[in-house]
Design a protein around this motif. Structure first.
Motif, short mmCIF file in Angstrom:
data_model
loop_
_atom_site.label_atom_id
_atom_site.label_comp_id
_atom_site.label_asym_id
_atom_site.label_seq_id
_atom_site.Cartn_x
_atom_site.Cartn_y
_atom_site.Cartn_z
N ILE A 190 0.65 14.49 21.41
CA ILE A 190 0.28 13.73 22.30
C ILE A 190 0.59 15.31 23.84
O ILE A 190 0.35 15.72 24.43
CB ILE A 190 1.56 12.98 22.83
N GLU A 191 1.81 16.36 23.00
CA GLU A 191 1.75 17.38 23.69
C GLU A 191 0.55 17.96 23.48
O GLU A 191 0.14 18.78 24.38
CB GLU A 191 3.00 17.83 23.31
N LYS A 192 -0.55 17.85 22.63
CA LYS A 192 -1.32 19.10 22.65
C LYS A 192 -2.46 18.68 23.63
O LYS A 192 -3.14 19.75 24.25
CB LYS A 192 -2.41 19.21 21.80
N VAL A 193 -2.34 17.26 24.13
CA VAL A 193 -3.92 17.04 25.22
C VAL A 193 -2.55 16.73 26.02
O VAL A 193 -3.60 17.02 27.08
CB VAL A 193 -3.94 15.25 23.80
N ASN A 194 -2.04 16.38 25.93
CA ASN A 194 -1.33 16.43 28.02
C ASN A 194 0.31 16.30 28.21
O ASN A 194 0.78 15.75 27.32
CB ASN A 194 -1.42 14.61 28.34
N PRO A 195 0.17 17.45 28.40
CA PRO A 195 1.97 17.91 28.11
C PRO A 195 2.47 17.32 29.17
O PRO A 195 3.75 17.60 28.67
CB PRO A 195 1.48 19.41 28.67
N GLU A 196 2.05 17.16 30.09
CA GLU A 196 3.12 16.16 30.93
C GLU A 196 3.41 15.04 30.74
O GLU A 196 4.49 14.61 30.61
CB GLU A 196 2.25 16.36 32.57
N VAL A 197 2.25 13.97 30.27
CA VAL A 197 2.92 12.96 29.07
C VAL A 197 3.82 13.18 28.30
O VAL A 197 5.22 12.45 28.08
CB VAL A 197 1.76 11.82 29.08
N HIS A 198 3.60 13.75 27.84
CA HIS A 198 5.01 14.62 26.61
C HIS A 198 6.03 14.84 27.13
O HIS A 198 7.01 14.03 26.98
CB HIS A 198 3.86 16.03 25.38
N ASP A 199 6.11 15.76 27.83
CA ASP A 199 7.94 16.03 28.97
C ASP A 199 7.62 15.09 29.90
O ASP A 199 9.67 14.61 29.50
CB ASP A 199 6.87 17.36 30.15
N PHE A 200 7.38 13.61 29.96
CA PHE A 200 7.85 12.74 30.47
C PHE A 200 7.95 11.85 30.00
O PHE A 200 9.45 11.34 29.81
CB PHE A 200 7.00 11.93 31.86
N MET A 201 8.01 11.46 28.91
CA MET A 201 8.39 10.93 27.92
C MET A 201 9.62 11.16 26.85
O MET A 201 10.94 11.35 26.49
CB MET A 201 7.79 10.67 26.46
N GLN A 202 9.58 12.83 26.87
CA GLN A 202 10.90 13.42 26.55
C GLN A 202 11.94 13.24 27.25
O GLN A 202 13.77 13.68 27.09
CB GLN A 202 10.71 14.72 26.24
N GLN A 203 12.06 13.31 28.21
CA GLN A 203 12.71 13.70 29.59
C GLN A 203 13.21 11.70 29.45
O GLN A 203 15.06 11.57 29.74
CB GLN A 203 12.50 13.58 31.22
N ALA A 204 12.68 10.68 28.75
CA ALA A 204 12.98 9.89 28.62
C ALA A 204 13.74 9.37 27.97
O ALA A 204 14.19 8.05 27.66
CB ALA A 204 11.91 8.24 29.58
N GLU A 205 13.49 9.79 26.98
CA GLU A 205 14.61 10.03 26.07
C GLU A 205 13.60 8.56 25.28
O GLU A 205 14.28 8.23 24.20
CB GLU A 205 15.68 9.65 25.71
N VAL A 206 12.41 7.87 24.96
CA VAL A 206 12.06 6.86 24.60
C VAL A 206 11.23 6.59 23.09
O VAL A 206 11.42 6.01 22.47
CB VAL A 206 10.95 6.93 25.60
#
Length: 396
Positions: A190-206
């Motif tokens: 996910i990070e390779k393709v869309n860092p924004e989605v990756h960072d959002f999910m990381q921030q949400a600690e999902v």
């Protein structure tokens, strides 16, 4: 001003006729691949991956054993009687099977369904008894029931046993360590393709637990339409064992807008992602998963995912070596060596990870022997072990 157009140029009737024509052509190609000796397994993989998959359960009964390289003499064996008394797994298997009512076709008579549930229990216990190194996990029955409904008890037993010792091997360890390892590939993709989605999910600690049931049941537990389930099984059976995690990634990426519009809260994001929409564009997502496998092969993500090897990935080497011996192709092997030699002697070129170089794609194309456009997914995974190199050097 009205503009004229060719009659029926884009009509539903023409679209249906076009699909019927392509379906007939594909059926003929599958029949041809099955009729040659040895069976053209590479062609069958391309057919399983490309649009529509293997089309019918009748074809799947012929092709799935070839994709898993199960010998005819094994397929012909009558399943032995299973002893249920004092079986350590029986009670849990029974509970799971009793909860599997929705996995059977709607409207199926109770007597028929109950008979199939008994066969489902027997298949699972039989495979576990034959392979004491395997450990039952909740969700395994969701995979086995798919094979039972398509193949019947005898064929399903042989194929499930092969699948359990290869593609599913990581999930059948005493602990979930290797399963967690495979889930660890999700976020790097996910990070390779869309860092924004990756960072959002990381921030949400999902985390990645929302995708656990997807992975260990090959999506059988979460998809309500059996047609979609078997279409994915066509794809996964023709591919590397880690392909389901790439497919999980493309589902998350496809839902980018929903994810980013969600409240950045672990519970909220987990709830959103754990509910898979039933109207996904499966063919597009399959093609996209193939693209991602080419662009970000597991070997490039391994350091980010974890430090230890996947057992399914390592046993896949033996599986693929056995499969290739059904149809050895010295021409393709020679092409690969020639292209590799040319690449090694040419000056290094720069390329982005997100878009593999033309040279690398050409090597894959040559090795796979694809002379017609079958789509990105077919290009990516008809011989997916190539993407695992240098660990899996399938064509020495």
């Amino acid at each position: 001003m009205n503009t004229s157009r060719s009659a029926g140029a884009s009509s539903p009737v023409n679209g249906r006729q076009d699909w019927d024509s392509r379906r007939r052509r594909k059926t003929a190609e599958i029949t041809q691949a099955l009729s040659v000796s040895p069976v053209d397994v590479a062609a069958l993989r391309r057919m399983a991956i490309s649009e529509g998959g293997l089309l019918t359960d009748e074809i799947r009964r012929e092709v799935w054993p070839k994709l898993l390289n199960v010998p005819p003499h094994v397929l012909d064996q009558e399943p032995e009687t299973v002893e249920r008394e004092n079986n350590k797994d029986y009670n849990q298997v029974l509970l799971d099977v009793q909860r599997s009512l929705r996995r059977f076709p709607p409207g199926m008579p109770d007597e028929q369904r109950e008979g199939l549930q008994e066969e489902l229990i027997d298949i699972i216990l039989r495979v576990l008894k034959r392979n004491p190194q395997l450990h039952y996990y909740q969700g395994y029955h969701d995979i086995v029931v798919t094979f039972l409904l398509v193949l019947g008890e005898r064929l399903a037993t042989s194929l499930v046993e092969k699948l359990s010792t290869h593609h599913l091997r990581d999930f059948m360890d005493p602990t979930m360590d290797n399963t967690k390892h495979i889930l660890n590939y999700l976020m790097p993709i996910i990070e390779k393709v869309n860092p924004e989605v990756h960072d959002f999910m990381q921030q949400a600690e999902v985390g990645t637990v929302f995708a656990l049931s997807w992975l260990i049941t090959w999506f059988g537990h979460v998809l309500s339409d059996f047609r979609h389930v078997v279409r994915l099984y066509d794809f996964f059976l023709a591919c590397h064992p880690l392909m389901p995690i790439y497919f999980a990634a493309v589902i998350v990426l496809y839902r980018e807008d929903e994810v980013l519009d969600c409240e950045c809260d672990m519970a909220m994001v987990h709830h959103l992602l754990s509910q898979i929409p039933q109207d996904l564009p499966y063919e597009m997502l399959i093609s996209r998963a193939g693209d991602l496998f080419v662009q970000f092969p597991p070997s490039e993500l391994a350091k980010e995912a974890a430090s230890h090897d996947s057992m399914a990935a390592s046993t896949f080497k033996d599986f693929e070596l056995a499969s290739t011996q059904q149809r050895p192709d010295s021409v393709l092997r020679r092409r690969r060596r020639q292209k590799q030699a040319a690449l090694e002697t040419s000056p290094p070129t720069t390329s982005t990870v997100a878009q593999p170089s033309v040279a690398r794609r050409f090597v894959r194309l040559a090795v796979m022997g694809l002379t017609v456009a079958l789509g990105a997914a077919a290009l990516a995974v008809v011989n997916t072990a190539l993407e695992w190199a240098p660990k899996l050097d399938i064509f020495p």
